[in-house]
Scaffold this active site. Structure first.
Site, short mmCIF file in Angstrom:
data_model
loop_
_atom_site.label_atom_id
_atom_site.label_comp_id
_atom_site.label_asym_id
_atom_site.label_seq_id
_atom_site.Cartn_x
_atom_site.Cartn_y
_atom_site.Cartn_z
N TYR A 100 53.00 45.91 -8.80
CA TYR A 100 52.46 45.77 -10.17
C TYR A 100 51.90 44.55 -10.60
O TYR A 100 51.06 44.69 -11.73
CB TYR A 100 53.58 46.50 -11.08
CG TYR A 100 54.05 47.75 -10.78
CD1 TYR A 100 53.22 48.93 -10.71
CD2 TYR A 100 55.42 47.86 -10.54
CE1 TYR A 100 53.68 50.24 -10.31
CE2 TYR A 100 55.73 49.43 -10.28
CZ TYR A 100 55.07 50.39 -10.11
OH TYR A 100 55.62 51.60 -9.86
N HIS A 142 55.15 33.13 7.35
CA HIS A 142 56.79 33.69 7.01
C HIS A 142 57.21 34.75 7.48
O HIS A 142 57.35 35.76 6.48
CB HIS A 142 56.73 33.38 5.43
CG HIS A 142 58.03 33.01 5.05
ND1 HIS A 142 58.51 31.74 5.25
CD2 HIS A 142 58.96 33.64 4.45
CE1 HIS A 142 60.02 31.65 4.77
NE2 HIS A 142 60.12 32.85 4.35
N ARG A 159 64.27 25.31 4.49
CA ARG A 159 64.53 26.19 3.40
C ARG A 159 64.53 25.77 2.28
O ARG A 159 64.08 25.92 1.14
CB ARG A 159 65.46 27.05 3.74
CG ARG A 159 65.64 27.88 5.32
CD ARG A 159 66.81 28.75 5.31
NE ARG A 159 66.88 29.22 6.99
CZ ARG A 159 67.74 30.31 7.11
NH1 ARG A 159 68.59 30.75 6.35
NH2 ARG A 159 67.89 30.49 8.52
#
Length: 800
Positions: free
Chosen positions: A153, A109, A59
């Site tokens: 967007y 993921h 991570r």
């Protein structure tokens, strides 16, 4: 704190493929079955270690090879699979970020979309990464902390420089591992053609470790890599000349000394000072203004504006009824030089902070020094080169180790690529040799194919062909049997054999491999390098200075720690008033530019500028309101004087040393640990050696008089006492009996005053002149002589 509660937009939420998963909790029945706690403790230890490993490697920390964390690597690989890279020099059409995030989550993921999208956004921000890996279209946030628009967007595609990470991924260069469900494969690492760990840097928090890797200039990193490739034993001085320091996306100026930067690079950990850059703009009628154009990393224009607003209009602190004297002084200092500040940043000027002086007569350097000292226009940047190494272990590395490990990986990558390509070339040569053979015997080949029931076996037997060659001949088109095709085959064979020789030379000759690697690094650097943005120029750190008029002042301290400063010298102590139950501790004739010290029972020394002490009206102010006193600590003794003055410091344990006042001063209100005291010991009153006020210079003391609580007295030369700039315990002054303690020690020239309590608790004191003191002279650390005082000594003072 559980690491799941720490938000890291780059780390994602899943352990890297191949790493051990976090084990599930034991069933309740299994826990109940255990009779002792050892099995539960062992399980908890194993579970936490496995969890920590998954966080560290899966991570939070980047890989030294490609500089990417797993979630970043998965995003880039997914976008490459979606065809969002470059075809030649033509970029692909961008797609919605939500589509990219969906593929990343679905294939590689399987966690929250925010982790993937946050990482994608950061890789597209030119103010976060020195060389953005994603070309984003839409609102991807700003350096002022504005968040990006929702993923539905925005649009994204791979940046051109990302090909340096992905270009060779299908050439057998890296290992592929199964994804979380085994349906797909993902690369364990990306075949980085340049050390992106240094180019873009990284920041992350793991379990028990963290990283803070700054970004660097591509041209400088490439030069350093080539130099180490050619000479692995390159001296650090030469390496740091090629790579002198970080190069931040927002520019700025590194003001730390080259030695400090080198020390951080050598150890892999350190801190450097970075400040903003600005220009002076001339206005009409002799007016001018300062314009900040570059900020330190992690600093936004909004943050600077908020800090300046807090300086000019401070708020009352929690627990206080009004502004502190420090806040009032700072407000007056800033308002004396600054009229206002406004943010004119826009699309054409990402950073444009306009600073207007109070008047055109204000010194520009004084204005900027004030702001640098009190805002984030000058800040620290941490360096922590902790990353997952080529061996898979998370380790803090030096700059040299980072480059050498990447060079080792790059050599392995070129070897694998060459082996992969050589296999392709040999296979093609093999096929072309078969075609060349049948073109020489085309009529016979046709006859065999027409007449034979098993043409493949017949061809193999007649012309000694391999199975692969025979299959190719049977699949060949008639138009490829033309005479012109024979010429093309001969030409292609010639090119392939030349390539074969070159590849075999690379694989057999390490020198050829290194030369190829150097040429590739140089070619990539030439294509993608740009000018350095961050200036490296050593400067003095801006210091918060409040101009103080140098005047004589008398500091008055009470027994209960109330302090005030009265203008001038020569005041009669009998004229000072105190609160009921309080009295005079002492007066100190000094200057407003001097400093006041307070010795705590824990051995810490607290310092307060004399200029910041309250005036003589009323009873003054408790000194504890000007410092941060540790709980359970009492203030025992005080001193006020110049920084160059020397003091004899001692403790009731019988030890002491000499120190300069300036060495005890600290910028922190919590003071400075300076006198080491044992259990049950307390600091004694400090004794001035020399360095009185400028108007009343004192002759330096030459001897020390040490007196115990039992009445033993010893004199010895001051030269026998060590000077400790950093404080400590010191040397033994007086050899004490088991239940005795040191009442005090004073440096003297002619006489000392010994004070204590007599019968009934009545204060008593006695002055010893030089003749009496000479009778007690000896060597330091002796037991001394028994004095006939008639009271129990509690303190010793030099008579000035």
């Amino acid at each position: 704190m559980p690491q799941d509660l720490i938000h890291d937009p780059e780390r994602g939420d899943a352990p890297q493929a191949g790493e051990p998963p976090v084990p599930p909790p034991l069933p309740v029945a299994a826990l109940a079955a255990g009779d002792d706690d050892s099995s539960l403790a062992a399980y908890a230890q194993r579970a936490y270690l496995e969890y920590a490993l998954s966080v560290v490697k899966g991570r939070a920390l980047p890989d030294v090879v490609d500089g990417q964390k797993p979630v970043q690597r998965r995003i880039l690989y997914t976008m490459a699979q979606m065809g969002l890279g470059y075809s030649g020099n033509a970029p692909a059409k961008p797609v919605k970020s939500a589509r990219v995030v969906g593929d990343v989550l679905g294939k590689y993921h399987p966690h929250g979309d925010s982790a993937a999208y946050d990482a994608l956004v950061r890789m597209a921000q030119d103010f976060s990464q020195r060389y953005p890996l994603i070309d984003g279209q839409g609102n991807f946030g700003s350096r002022d902390g504005d968040g990006a628009a929702a993923m539905r967007y925005t649009e994204a595609r791979l940046a051109r420089i990302t090909r340096l990470l992905l270009q060779e991924i299908d050439q057998g260069t890296v290992q592929f591992v199964p994804n979380y469900d085994g349906a797909f494969e993902e690369p364990r690492q990306l075949p980085a053609r340049l050390p992106f760990t240094l180019l873009n840097g990284a920041s992350g928090i793991a379990v028990g470790m963290a990283c803070e890797i700054p970004s660097h200039n591509l041209r400088e990193v490439a030069d350093a890599a080539i130099a180490l490739l050619k000479s692995p034993q390159l001296a650090d001085q030469e390496l740091f000349a090629l790579l002198p320091g970080p190069d931040f996306p927002g520019g700025g100026q590194i003001i730390s000394a080259a030695a400090d930067i080198a020390a951080a690079y050598q150890s892999g950990r350190g801190s450097i000072k970075v400040r903003a850059r600005w220009v002076m703009e001339e206005l009409a009628r002799g007016q001018w203004q300062m314009v900040v154009t570059e900020l330190p990393p992690g600093v936004s224009a909004r943050k600077v504006l908020e800090e300046i607003e807090e300086l000019m209009n401070p708020k009352v602190r929690a627990g206080k009824k009004s502004l502190t004297q420090e806040q009032t002084q700072l407000k007056a200092t800033v308002q004396a030089v600054l009229d206002g500040v406004r943010d004119e940043s826009n699309k054409d000027a990402p950073v444009r902070l306009v600073i207007e002086p109070k008047s055109s007569r204000i010194d520009a350097q004084e204005l900027m020094a004030t702001l640098l000292a009190h805002t984030s226009l000058e800040s620290s940047c941490s360096i922590n080169l902790t990353m997952v190494g080529i061996d898979g272990r998370p380790v803090q590395k030096s700059l040299r180790q980072v480059l050498l490990e990447w060079i080792e990986f790059r050599q392995q990558t070129i070897t694998r690529r060459s082996q992969h390509r050589l296999g392709k070339v040999l296979e093609r040569i093999h096929i072309l040799e078969g075609r060349q053979l049948i073109l020489l015997n085309i009529d016979e080949v046709i006859a065999i194919i027409r007449a034979s029931d098993e043409p493949k076996a017949a061809l193999m037997a007649r012309f000694a062909l391999s199975e692969r060659q025979a299959e190719d001949i049977l699949e060949i088109r008639l138009r490829q049997l033309a005479r012109l095709e024979a010429i093309k085959i001969e030409q292609e064979l010639k090119e392939l054999r030349a390539e074969q020789d070159r590849l075999e030379d690379i694989l057999a000759n390490p020198g050829s491999l290194r030369r190829l690697m150097a040429r590739e690094i140089e070619a990539d650097a030439k294509e993608f390098a740009d000018a350095r943005r961050t200036l490296i120029q050593e400067e003095k750190r801006a210091v918060a200075e409040v101009k103080v008029l140098d005047e004589p002042v008398t500091v008055v301290v009470s027994n209960k720690g109330w302090v005030r400063a009265r203008s001038g010298h020569g005041h009669d102590p009998q004229g000072f008033n105190f609160k009921a139950g309080d009295g005079l501790y002492g007066t100190f004739e000094c200057r407003t530019v001097d400093v006041m010290l307070a010795l705590g029972s824990n051995g810490r020394v607290y310092s307060v500028p004399v200029a910041s002490l309250p005036g003589a009206r009323g009873d003054g102010q408790p000194l504890t309101t000007l410092i941060e006193l540790e709980k359970g600590t009492d203030l025992l003794h005080y001193f006020a004087g110049p920084l160059q003055a020397r003091l004899l410091l001692s403790s009731s344990g019988g030890y002491g040393f000499v120190a300069q006042v300036g060495h005890m001063v600290s910028r922190h209100k919590a003071g400075k640990a300076f006198i080491s005291v044992g259990e049950g010991e307390r600091p004694c009153a400090p004794s001035l050696i020399d360095g009185g006020s400028q108007s009343q210079p004192l002759p330096p003391a030459s001897h020390v008089c040490a007196v115990s609580a039992a009445g033993r007295i010893l004199g010895f030369a001051l030269t026998e006492v060590k000077a400790l700039a950093n404080g400590g315990r010191g040397v033994l002054l007086l050899d004490l009996e088991p239940k005795d303690s040191l009442a005090g020690a004073a440096a003297y020239t002619r006489s000392v005053r010994i004070a204590g309590l007599g019968r009934g608790g009545k204060p008593r004191e006695e002055t010893l002149e030089i003749r009496s003191l000479n009778n007690a002279l000896g060597k330091r650390a002796q037991k001394g002589k028994k004095g006939d005082f008639g009271f129990k000594p509690e303190s010793v003072q030099r008579v000035l």
